[in-house]
Motif scaffolding. Sequence first.
Motif, PDB file in Angstrom:
ATOM      1  N   LEU A 591       0.828  -1.207   0.000  1.00  0.00           N
ATOM      2  CA  LEU A 591       0.000   0.000   0.000  1.00  0.00           C
ATOM      3  C   LEU A 591       0.863   1.258   0.000  1.00  0.00           C
ATOM      4  O   LEU A 591       0.554   2.240  -0.693  1.00  0.00           O
ATOM      5  CB  LEU A 591      -0.931   0.008   1.215  1.00  0.00           C
ATOM      6  CG  LEU A 591      -2.123  -0.959   1.171  1.00  0.00           C
ATOM      7  CD1 LEU A 591      -2.881  -0.923   2.481  1.00  0.00           C
ATOM      8  CD2 LEU A 591      -3.057  -0.613   0.030  1.00  0.00           C
ATOM      9  N   LYS A 592       1.938   1.242   0.770  1.00  0.00           N
ATOM     10  CA  LYS A 592       2.833   2.387   0.798  1.00  0.00           C
ATOM     11  C   LYS A 592       3.422   2.644  -0.592  1.00  0.00           C
ATOM     12  O   LYS A 592       3.580   3.803  -1.008  1.00  0.00           O
ATOM     13  CB  LYS A 592       3.955   2.169   1.807  1.00  0.00           C
ATOM     14  CG  LYS A 592       3.516   2.246   3.258  1.00  0.00           C
ATOM     15  CD  LYS A 592       3.241   3.687   3.681  1.00  0.00           C
ATOM     16  CE  LYS A 592       4.506   4.483   3.840  1.00  0.00           C
ATOM     17  NZ  LYS A 592       4.255   5.847   4.379  1.00  0.00           N
ATOM     18  N   ASP A 597       3.142   9.260  -3.134  1.00  0.00           N
ATOM     19  CA  ASP A 597       2.809  10.497  -3.848  1.00  0.00           C
ATOM     20  C   ASP A 597       2.929  10.357  -5.356  1.00  0.00           C
ATOM     21  O   ASP A 597       2.155  10.946  -6.101  1.00  0.00           O
ATOM     22  CB  ASP A 597       3.712  11.637  -3.364  1.00  0.00           C
ATOM     23  CG  ASP A 597       3.345  12.082  -1.949  1.00  0.00           C
ATOM     24  OD1 ASP A 597       2.223  11.768  -1.508  1.00  0.00           O
ATOM     25  OD2 ASP A 597       4.174  12.727  -1.297  1.00  0.00           O
ATOM     26  N   ASP A 598       3.906   9.606  -5.812  1.00  0.00           N
ATOM     27  CA  ASP A 598       4.059   9.401  -7.249  1.00  0.00           C
ATOM     28  C   ASP A 598       3.924   7.911  -7.585  1.00  0.00           C
ATOM     29  O   ASP A 598       4.550   7.401  -8.505  1.00  0.00           O
ATOM     30  CB  ASP A 598       5.409   9.936  -7.733  1.00  0.00           C
ATOM     31  CG  ASP A 598       6.580   9.305  -6.978  1.00  0.00           C
ATOM     32  OD1 ASP A 598       6.318   8.531  -6.030  1.00  0.00           O
ATOM     33  OD2 ASP A 598       7.732   9.584  -7.322  1.00  0.00           O
ATOM     34  N   GLN A 603      -0.336   7.039 -11.449  1.00  0.00           N
ATOM     35  CA  GLN A 603      -0.015   6.799 -12.853  1.00  0.00           C
ATOM     36  C   GLN A 603      -1.220   6.198 -13.566  1.00  0.00           C
ATOM     37  O   GLN A 603      -1.508   6.549 -14.714  1.00  0.00           O
ATOM     38  CB  GLN A 603       1.182   5.866 -12.960  1.00  0.00           C
ATOM     39  CG  GLN A 603       2.465   6.428 -12.369  1.00  0.00           C
ATOM     40  CD  GLN A 603       3.607   5.438 -12.453  1.00  0.00           C
ATOM     41  OE1 GLN A 603       3.856   4.860 -13.502  1.00  0.00           O
ATOM     42  NE2 GLN A 603       4.297   5.223 -11.354  1.00  0.00           N
ATOM     43  N   ALA A 604      -1.928   5.275 -12.884  1.00  0.00           N
ATOM     44  CA  ALA A 604      -3.110   4.664 -13.482  1.00  0.00           C
ATOM     45  C   ALA A 604      -4.198   5.705 -13.717  1.00  0.00           C
ATOM     46  O   ALA A 604      -4.851   5.716 -14.776  1.00  0.00           O
ATOM     47  CB  ALA A 604      -3.621   3.544 -12.578  1.00  0.00           C
ATOM     48  N   TYR A 605      -4.422   6.579 -12.753  1.00  0.00           N
ATOM     49  CA  TYR A 605      -5.417   7.639 -12.930  1.00  0.00           C
ATOM     50  C   TYR A 605      -5.011   8.575 -14.077  1.00  0.00           C
ATOM     51  O   TYR A 605      -5.874   9.090 -14.803  1.00  0.00           O
ATOM     52  CB  TYR A 605      -5.592   8.428 -11.637  1.00  0.00           C
ATOM     53  CG  TYR A 605      -6.671   7.880 -10.723  1.00  0.00           C
ATOM     54  CD1 TYR A 605      -7.997   7.801 -11.143  1.00  0.00           C
ATOM     55  CD2 TYR A 605      -6.368   7.449  -9.427  1.00  0.00           C
ATOM     56  CE1 TYR A 605      -8.984   7.302 -10.314  1.00  0.00           C
ATOM     57  CE2 TYR A 605      -7.358   6.948  -8.586  1.00  0.00           C
ATOM     58  CZ  TYR A 605      -8.663   6.876  -9.035  1.00  0.00           C
ATOM     59  OH  TYR A 605      -9.647   6.383  -8.205  1.00  0.00           O
ATOM     60  N   GLY A 626      -8.545  15.136  -0.155  1.00  0.00           N
ATOM     61  CA  GLY A 626      -7.900  13.975  -0.751  1.00  0.00           C
ATOM     62  C   GLY A 626      -6.670  14.350  -1.559  1.00  0.00           C
ATOM     63  O   GLY A 626      -6.289  15.509  -1.661  1.00  0.00           O
ATOM     64  N   ARG A 627      -6.039  13.334  -2.175  1.00  0.00           N
ATOM     65  CA  ARG A 627      -4.755  13.513  -2.855  1.00  0.00           C
ATOM     66  C   ARG A 627      -4.830  13.335  -4.369  1.00  0.00           C
ATOM     67  O   ARG A 627      -3.806  13.364  -5.050  1.00  0.00           O
ATOM     68  CB  ARG A 627      -3.745  12.508  -2.286  1.00  0.00           C
ATOM     69  CG  ARG A 627      -3.502  12.670  -0.793  1.00  0.00           C
ATOM     70  CD  ARG A 627      -2.822  11.431  -0.218  1.00  0.00           C
ATOM     71  NE  ARG A 627      -1.545  11.179  -0.839  1.00  0.00           N
ATOM     72  CZ  ARG A 627      -1.090   9.966  -1.145  1.00  0.00           C
ATOM     73  NH1 ARG A 627      -1.827   8.901  -0.888  1.00  0.00           N
ATOM     74  NH2 ARG A 627       0.080   9.808  -1.701  1.00  0.00           N
ATOM     75  N   LEU A 628      -6.041  13.150  -4.890  1.00  0.00           N
ATOM     76  CA  LEU A 628      -6.181  12.918  -6.325  1.00  0.00           C
ATOM     77  C   LEU A 628      -6.290  14.250  -7.066  1.00  0.00           C
ATOM     78  O   LEU A 628      -7.332  14.913  -7.015  1.00  0.00           O
ATOM     79  CB  LEU A 628      -7.413  12.044  -6.602  1.00  0.00           C
ATOM     80  CG  LEU A 628      -7.665  11.675  -8.061  1.00  0.00           C
ATOM     81  CD1 LEU A 628      -6.473  10.919  -8.641  1.00  0.00           C
ATOM     82  CD2 LEU A 628      -8.941  10.837  -8.180  1.00  0.00           C
ATOM     83  N   GLU A 629      -5.213  14.623  -7.780  1.00  0.00           N
ATOM     84  CA  GLU A 629      -5.186  15.910  -8.471  1.00  0.00           C
ATOM     85  C   GLU A 629      -5.084  15.753  -9.986  1.00  0.00           C
ATOM     86  O   GLU A 629      -4.777  16.697 -10.699  1.00  0.00           O
ATOM     87  CB  GLU A 629      -4.004  16.748  -7.967  1.00  0.00           C
ATOM     88  CG  GLU A 629      -4.007  17.010  -6.467  1.00  0.00           C
ATOM     89  CD  GLU A 629      -5.209  17.829  -5.997  1.00  0.00           C
ATOM     90  OE1 GLU A 629      -5.868  18.459  -6.858  1.00  0.00           O
ATOM     91  OE2 GLU A 629      -5.488  17.832  -4.781  1.00  0.00           O
ATOM     92  N   VAL A 630      -5.344  14.565 -10.480  1.00  0.00           N
ATOM     93  CA  VAL A 630      -5.231  14.313 -11.919  1.00  0.00           C
ATOM     94  C   VAL A 630      -6.361  14.987 -12.688  1.00  0.00           C
ATOM     95  O   VAL A 630      -6.164  15.473 -13.803  1.00  0.00           O
ATOM     96  CB  VAL A 630      -5.217  12.793 -12.189  1.00  0.00           C
ATOM     97  CG1 VAL A 630      -5.307  12.506 -13.683  1.00  0.00           C
ATOM     98  CG2 VAL A 630      -3.957  12.166 -11.604  1.00  0.00           C
TER      99      VAL A 630
END
Length: 647
Positions: A591-592, A597-598, A603-605, A626-630
């Motif tokens: 999971l880590k 962060d990268d 990459q999949a998103y 959250g952390r999703l910025e794509v």
Amino acid sequence: MSDDEQVRSALRDIVDYERQIGQLLNKINTYSATIDGQNKHIQELEKKCAKLYDGDLFSFFIRNAEQQQRQIDRVNALLVRLLDNKESEPASPHAEKAETPAKDKAGKAPAAEKKPEAAPEVITVTKELPKPAKAAAALDHAAARLDQAAKAIGTAAAETKPSKVEQRLRTINVDITEVTQFHASRASVEKIVDADTKGAGVLRVRDTKGQGLHGVTIPAGSVSALALRLVTLVLKDDGARYVRIRVRQRGSGSNNAICSVDLRDGSVCNVASTRADASGDAQVRRLANRWLEIAFSAPLQPSAETVELQIITLPKFNANSSLKAGVPGKGFLIRSVSLATADEPIATAKEKPIVAKQARATAKAVVATTKAQREEERRQQNRKAYLESGAYDRIAALAGLHAGRRAFIIGNGPSINGQDLTLLQNEITFVTNWFVNHPRFTEINPAYYCVSSHEMFGGWNSPAPSANPDWLKAMTALAGRSHKIFSFRFKDYIDISRIFPAGECDYLLFDRPKQLVDARGDINLDLSQAMDDGYTGIITFCLPLALHLGIREIYLIGCDCDYGLATPEAPKKYFYDYSRHTTSTTKYDSLKRIWADDGPIFQAYQVVAERFAAAGARIVNCTAGGRLEVFPRARYETVVGRNAIAA
């Protein structure tokens, strides 16, 4: 000194070593059984190598230089010991007699008379062979016998044509002036005239939108993954410092080799290959005016399919995903691209450091059925069973069902605890896995319940699938109105056990051996094929299914992309209490890595964002934080209060 001169110099040094070995062996062969054994061993090696390399002694010497040096050292040490021990012993009756020249008053032997034929030139070597003073006279006596061995070795070496070895490596130069054949993502490619090239064309690859230069893809003509040995590029920093070079088989993200390069200082890292028995190698040479020549060996799984080359920018040297935010106009320059191909490993001085590691592995891989081939055969078998079962026919009938509508895909992140999801009662909604734990599940009434996790039925390798009892109890009580989507692997179990009515269930093909979205650099959107693993049910099931249903406006909620991973023992964060998550979860270390962060999930998103945009679909992130910025963001409460836009 040119490469050819270096090769010839190395050959002369090796021939000289062999000549001196032959001299010493001939001088003591009458009393040294050990030396005779060494001589026979050398002859056996020469025969074996001549057979392996079609009599090419040059190739043999180059490939075995280190082994020869070790052997020379052992022989030298043995000679010193033997000569010291034999000094006082009588000469062998089989030894050839030779007249000892008289010494002058100073005790020095007179100069030898000039022979009719000049002796072969002796090249001075860096490491001088030991010649004890006590043995000097004995060695000189046998000088006449040495020429024969030296001439034989010299003649064989002279007859060897370096061009024969070099011809095994065929170089194919990519015509970079044909800009139209390149494919750029978030970038522009244009031909410019650069002073460094003296009028020759140079390609400038630049960021166009400030979203980070994802890269440029360069086709490699007819070069196959089987024949490819080496890729050589000449690049220059033009504002983008870090790049990743990827060589991959076209249409197969699972067969590639990569390396990352710092275009300013020439450093290389993350050199890797998906081929199990090879890792590749990379070397960088500085050229004038900050240009770098990058020689990258690309050991791919043997395949007749052609290859292509990708170059993307990175946010930092050792990053695993492309640059997300860039600067318009910044990028890199390409001066030349070439590919070296061969039917067998090459061992010239120039190529040896790069291809030596993969030579033996390549030979083995050519004659063996590769892992990739076996996996593809299994995928095709799974697909055949899927199509023959009729499961896909039901999925195919759903195509375009919701054309013109929008949809909300709800993740299980803790952020949804602060959002009123009952506002979605009249919307098309997708949920996954443990969403049944939501306290207002019945009011939300999800339209599609996607279960991509095999842990719900005991795991990937369970010989006897069985639904998790906690999950099944909640699903049976609450999810009767949701259209359920499961992995085809569990169709027989669900049909036989009748845990859900057949009319509520459909199936997508998702099974091992699976392909990862980030590794492929693409995502399968054809639901008749196996689904790609995107590390989350949202990517793996929900998004491809939504597109299949005709939905082109998609909003993400609860995609926090953050499990709150503090320590291996800490509970993972969901919108529900972790104690209610009674199926197995991915291990902490994985999971880590995946959610770093990268990491691969981002990459999949990124792949999803580009692929769905190309399909005419818009994805907006309505997650609170959250952390999703794509994807572009929007406020959930604002979105649910307006009408859907046209598809």
